[in-house]
Design an enzyme around this catalytic site. Structure first.
Site, PDB file in Angstrom:
ATOM      1  N   ASP A 152      33.517 -12.353 -30.343  1.00  0.00           N
ATOM      2  CA  ASP A 152      32.244 -13.030 -30.166  1.00  0.00           C
ATOM      3  C   ASP A 152      32.240 -14.355 -30.925  1.00  0.00           C
ATOM      4  OD1 ASP A 152      29.361 -12.304 -29.177  1.00  0.00           O
ATOM      5  OD2 ASP A 152      29.056 -13.099 -31.208  1.00  0.00           O
ATOM      6  N   ASN A 153      31.959 -15.429 -30.210  1.00  0.00           N
ATOM      7  CA  ASN A 153      31.814 -16.755 -30.837  1.00  0.00           C
ATOM      8  C   ASN A 153      32.930 -17.098 -31.836  1.00  0.00           C
ATOM      9  OD1 ASN A 153      29.489 -17.676 -29.554  1.00  0.00           O
ATOM     10  ND2 ASN A 153      28.174 -16.503 -30.931  1.00  0.00           N
ATOM     11  N   GLU A 165      35.483 -15.413 -26.719  1.00  0.00           N
ATOM     12  CA  GLU A 165      34.203 -15.716 -26.069  1.00  0.00           C
ATOM     13  C   GLU A 165      33.647 -16.987 -26.706  1.00  0.00           C
ATOM     14  OE1 GLU A 165      30.831 -15.194 -27.514  1.00  0.00           O
ATOM     15  OE2 GLU A 165      29.597 -14.974 -25.739  1.00  0.00           O
ATOM     16  N   LYS A 177      20.443  -6.382 -23.603  1.00  0.00           N
ATOM     17  CA  LYS A 177      20.800  -6.664 -24.990  1.00  0.00           C
ATOM     18  C   LYS A 177      19.777  -6.071 -25.951  1.00  0.00           C
ATOM     19  CE  LYS A 177      21.321 -11.227 -24.469  1.00  0.00           C
ATOM     20  NZ  LYS A 177      21.656 -12.626 -24.798  1.00  0.00           N
ATOM     21  N   TYR A 178      18.518  -5.908 -25.468  1.00  0.00           N
ATOM     22  CA  TYR A 178      17.449  -5.465 -26.362  1.00  0.00           C
ATOM     23  C   TYR A 178      16.865  -4.123 -25.986  1.00  0.00           C
ATOM     24  CZ  TYR A 178      17.934 -10.434 -27.127  1.00  0.00           C
ATOM     25  OH  TYR A 178      18.464 -11.675 -27.363  1.00  0.00           O
ATOM     26  N   ASP A 197      17.657 -11.828 -37.062  1.00  0.00           N
ATOM     27  CA  ASP A 197      18.215 -10.492 -37.312  1.00  0.00           C
ATOM     28  C   ASP A 197      19.685 -10.555 -37.709  1.00  0.00           C
ATOM     29  OD1 ASP A 197      18.962 -11.424 -34.810  1.00  0.00           O
ATOM     30  OD2 ASP A 197      18.917  -9.451 -33.848  1.00  0.00           O
ATOM     31  N   LYS A 241      15.150  -7.014 -33.233  1.00  0.00           N
ATOM     32  CA  LYS A 241      14.508  -7.667 -32.110  1.00  0.00           C
ATOM     33  C   LYS A 241      13.990  -6.624 -31.117  1.00  0.00           C
ATOM     34  CE  LYS A 241      15.418 -12.057 -33.168  1.00  0.00           C
ATOM     35  NZ  LYS A 241      16.140 -13.047 -32.384  1.00  0.00           N
ATOM     36  N   GLN A 274      29.297 -10.793 -37.893  1.00  0.00           N
ATOM     37  CA  GLN A 274      27.946 -11.146 -38.318  1.00  0.00           C
ATOM     38  C   GLN A 274      27.234  -9.858 -38.696  1.00  0.00           C
ATOM     39  OE1 GLN A 274      27.103 -13.089 -34.671  1.00  0.00           O
ATOM     40  NE2 GLN A 274      26.280 -11.255 -33.699  1.00  0.00           N
TER      41      GLN A 274
END
Lengths: 649, 649
Positions: free
Chosen positions: A384-385, A413, A525-526, A348, A253, A313
């Protein structure tokens, strides 16, 4: 004709409604080492006999149970509630049980007393009964002094030469009662169906100040190491780093979540995996494993825990995609499924397939990865998640990691349904992100915090109030200017024992990517930023962290009392721990001065008049406050909040 | 280094917080045959997949489970609550379980729908996935029509000649969804750790009107038989008789609980046992066992249950004292202990010693006695002071009796700590005496009834509101005159589905043995009266019992809504069942007229304006009431209460 079921011997005493109990004992209650642990229960028996009860407890691995006597706490209102407390001295698993039995001697003694005090009657038979009880106990009591006291009473009771009054006095002597209570026999003893569990974590599980930063904006791991002393001076306990692993190149990204990245764009750290490695590697641009080991060691010296992100992930370049293709979901036509929640797509990122026949190997690999980082000195993971991965996996993983290192802390989270967040906490997550960022009005805050502090979930769900995250820039901050940042910082750090900010907060960063979005524009983040720890809000941050360390009242959640302010724009609450009382008053309106009067209720047990000193001024003003109404006025132009400490008389 | 615990396969779905659950399933929830049984639970799964769930249930002895689909009831507020209802068709034990699984096809369909509705994309891979799901299901679905629908959709999906839109339409067809949901495969299915229990009683367990009388005041059992038709006309369902057994002579109590009885004094029926027999005998002055059999048979013809008292205690002349001396407690000097709670003494009564080594024989004898009376046609027992006998005994006894005759009802006469009363209900007592007689103000009544109706205990504790008993003449009745008797009668009969009065109530008997006592002067407990069913209050009793039978709303407890009256002297409440709504307004002040306005809230779902008709007047007046305020005035001189039925439009 049905068969008669033969009567079975069962205790006459019932023990019910034990607190703490999480889901009838399927999960442990959570506490921290050093905590005073209070256990209570209804103890029921037919008839009028007196009862005795103890809490029995032991840490995992201890062969012997310890015991602490329970006392009835609601006898005066006709209740059946018993309670006892003990200190949790060790980290890790504990179990406790309750044992209750009939106090045969105490019952006899109490009936004798009532008869002696009542109309005159011949109590020869009663005294004979007591004599028998004493004889039996004397054979069992092991302490020689107590045995002597029983024998002494027996001699008096058998002495026909002394008066009946002397017999009564001997029988009713409190010294005899204590000696008789040393009798190890417990008639009709009942216990819980099975012991209940407690998990005692280290104190950081409950109380800690978190700071989140992207290492790439600070010059990689070495650069992060250089700001550790400043973080320490600011009073932070945890430094949380988003994923530090190699970032995928394929489908990377670009800035502001663009579908394609330019040549210089670094990509999202959550797109994990490249030819440089996967979840067990460090992104070469950030440094090496050894850099991380040095960072965690140096942080430890300063009393800081480094927290890593654990995001299960993979980018399209993750080594697993070729090494373990069986861990991913493919369509019948062979195409790989990327992460999506239609119409949203995360091109991604590929999720693992938890239903793969090779799930056991996948679980073991994830365990290996976490323990690899634990070995590098990482004792805190921000997961995360977690709510998109199976509950049984987390329950197993956390227990496995705790088998190796009980200090490890897992922060969930999960921004999802309340009951899902609770379930994650029940199955083992040490603490949890919350809805705090979306609770901005007085009633939202007081309702939500009261639920967290006083509902059953307080036994297992520990909140961590982040004022912002890389994903959440609430509109309150977008529109409120610096006073809004002050308000939310004071609320987060004084309402919740664990709280955090994500870097940029101290610079009042408040521009969203577009109206109505909670995403930052030009999100870190990017893209990488050039950051230093020099924002104008850090003075207040440091002061608040200092107050949190100095005031035990701010290190607990379930000691909060919300106070009436007679103005919806002002929120006030008191927290009390032992002799330490803190009173916080915050202007929720970032634009206008608000005035009201803070009502100090009698149940706070403060003196009729007491002195409070403001801790958010360089030279703290003192005020005489009182039970009842106390005028306050807070103005965004000058001061947005009071943190008062009650000075002892 | 700790050993790795190998991952274990476990369902990803969790089912929690099932309602009804009594003490985590250790005790059954109670319902009545014919009731609609609603089961609800939190159903949790990680991720975003759709779920399906069913309640499985069966009556005891049924080999096969039945299933009813659950539906989510709080999806719109982000909840996780699922619910289903089914009818309880049989009396006795039932069990239910919940099964939940992942709706793989539904999830695929929902994602496809969102993608089809979203920006255009190539969904070939997605359709291939769906094709596979259909192929697999087609092999398992047994219904040929549904299998045909799946095959039909498959043909369309495989048809390259039709448009992509036609593929989507086939895939998203609701008919296909229903056919796919017939797939017996339940991926990832989870169930409760073990099924939960329900006990379905006959309706009299919840709804009944009780009348208590002393047979000796009505000419013995034959005399009682003669008044059965009047009791039936009055609308009573249960005729409760204090103990009918031989009464002890030794230490017999005289009038007004005098320590010595004169030659003609009959003694207290609760001092059970004489040379004429014990708990399995009928007092010769009342009649014979055959008289009782005739009484119960005649009562049954009239729809009346005869309830006997079950009081486990013995006079000094009880045969057990000589036949089973080991069942009683003796002091070391050989003296027998009579019942006492110092300074109170019950010199005419001996309690059994539940700790006797022969306790098993004692239990079996008590079981024999109850079944003996069951065999005589007695299906209702009012159990005297059950809270002074062991819980395990009752749990066993009630189950044993129900094994023989599931119609038997046990009413617990326990006036003790709330939690003890609840425990008796949990372990099996069908219904319970309550604190009703001591709840006389508006707030006491509304708080107490709300707790009974809406707290967890409503799943197992069924109240029976007695307006008086031979032991309880409340001071409200002593001082309030006939209006007080009207008030308490209307409250008891309209608040609680089960209620009762003890004879004399209809004559406004209100003189205590002394000031401050709740005992009647010249209590029927110690002397016989000459009674007939002719009191002036019986007209109202008959009308109320008639209204209770005619209005389903009055046959339930957990349908009550208390209404604001703007006057503490007026209590008002509505009860609704289906289309039947009853509104009751009672003047709590027996001395003065009270006026106020009854607030009808929106949540009652009544029309904005509706007509109510008073049922307590011989020619019932009608009023137009409305949502909001409605003026009422009640005057002890004319009318003390309204019972309004809402007339349908």
């Amino acid at each position: 004709m049905p068969v008669t079921n033969q009567p079975q011997a069962q205790p006459r005493i019932r023990i019910a409604h034990v607190s703490p109990t999480v889901e009838d004992g399927r999960y442990p209650a959570k506490r921290c080492v050093g905590d005073q642990m209070t256990v209570s229960a209804d103890v029921l028996r037919d008839g009028h006999d007196m009862l005795r009860a103890v809490v029995r407890y032991r840490a995992a691995g201890e062969p012997d149970w310890r015991e602490v006597p329970m006392r009835q706490v609601d006898a005066q209102v006709g209740g059946v509630r018993w309670e006892a407390s003990f200190a949790l001295e060790r980290i890790g698993s504990h179990e406790f049980d309750i044992e209750a039995w009939t106090d045969v001697f105490g019952t006899w003694r109490d009936e004798l007393r009532r008869k002696v005090e009542g109309p005159q009657a011949d109590l020869t038979g009663e005294l004979g009964e007591g004599e028998l009880l004493l004889e039996q106990a004397a054979k069992r009591v092991t302490d020689s002094e107590q045995r002597g006291q029983i024998h002494s009473a027996l001699r008096t009771l058998r002495d026909g030469a002394v008066s009946r009054q002397a017999h009564y006095a001997a029988a009713l002597d409190p010294v005899l009662l204590r000696a008789m209570h040393a009798d190890p026999e417990r008639p009709g003893a009942a216990r819980l169906p099975r012991p209940l569990r407690i998990e005692a974590d280290r104190v950081l599980a409950r109380f800690g100040s978190w700071y989140e930063l992207f290492p790439r904006s600070f010059g990689g791991l070495a650069g992060v190491e250089r700001v550790l002393p400043e973080l320490s001076t600011l009073g932070f306990d945890v430094l949380y780093l988003p994923p530090i692993h190699p970032i995928g190149v394929k489908n990377r990204k670009g800035p502001n979540n663009a579908l394609t990245a330019g040549p210089g764009d670094p990509g999202s750290p959550w797109a994990i995996g490249s030819p440089d490695g996967g979840h067990d590697a460090v992104h070469p641009e950030l440094g090496t494993i050894d850099d991380l080991r040095r960072l965690t060691a140096r942080a430890r010296e300063l009393g800081i825990d480094v927290a890593l992100d654990f995001a299960i992930q993979c980018s399209a370049d993750h080594p697993w995609l070729t090494e373990h293709p069986e861990w991913f979901h493919r369509r019948p036509d062979g195409t790989l499924k990327y992460a999506e929640n239609p119409p949203k797509r995360y091109q991604d990122i590929y999720n693992v397939n938890w239903e793969t026949p090779s799930w056991r190997e996948l679980w073991l690999e994830l365990r290996r990865i976490v323990l690899h980082w634990v070995d590098c000195g990482v004792k805190v993971f921000r997961v995360d998640n977690p709510h998109t991965k199976p509950f049984p996996f987390w329950e197993w993983l956390i227990a496995e990691v705790h088998n190796v290192d009980r200090d490890v802390i897992f922060l969930a989270e999960a921004f999802t349904k309340r009951e899902i967040m609770r379930e994650l906490a029940r199955i083992g997550f040490t603490q949890s992100y919350t809805y705090f960022t979306w609770k901005n009005s007085r009633w939202e805050l007081s309702e939500y915090v009261s639920e967290l502090a006083y509902s059953e979930e307080s036994d297992y769900f520990r909140p961590n109030f982040f004022a912002n995250t890389p994903d959440i820039l609430h509109e309150y901050l977008q529109h409120g200017g610096p006073p809004a940042f002050v308000t939310r910082l004071v609320l987060a750090s004084t309402l919740s024992p664990s709280y955090g900010i994500y870097s940029g907060y101290e610079w009042f960063e408040n521009v969203p990517v577009r109206a109505g979005s909670e995403e930052y524009v030009d999100s870190e983040k990017y893209e990488a930023k050039a950051r230093k720890l020099d924002g104008p809000l850090l003075g207040l941050v440091r002061r608040l962290n200092e107050l949190r360390r100095d005031n035990p009242a701010l290190q607990q959640l379930s000691n909060v009392t919300f106070l009436e302010t007679h103005n919806e724009g002002l929120i006030a609450y008191a927290k009390r721990e032992g002799s330490n009382t803190v009173i916080v008053v915050v202007n929720i309106d970032p634009h206008n001065a608000q005035e009201g009067s803070v009502l100090i209720p009698a149940q706070l047990n403060l003196p009729p008049v007491f002195r409070v000193r403001d801790q958010l001024q360089l030279v703290g003003a003192a005020y005489d406050w009182r039970m009842g109404h106390n005028y306050v006025r807070l103005d965004p132009q000058s001061q947005q909040a009071h943190v008062f400490v009650v000075e002892s008389a």
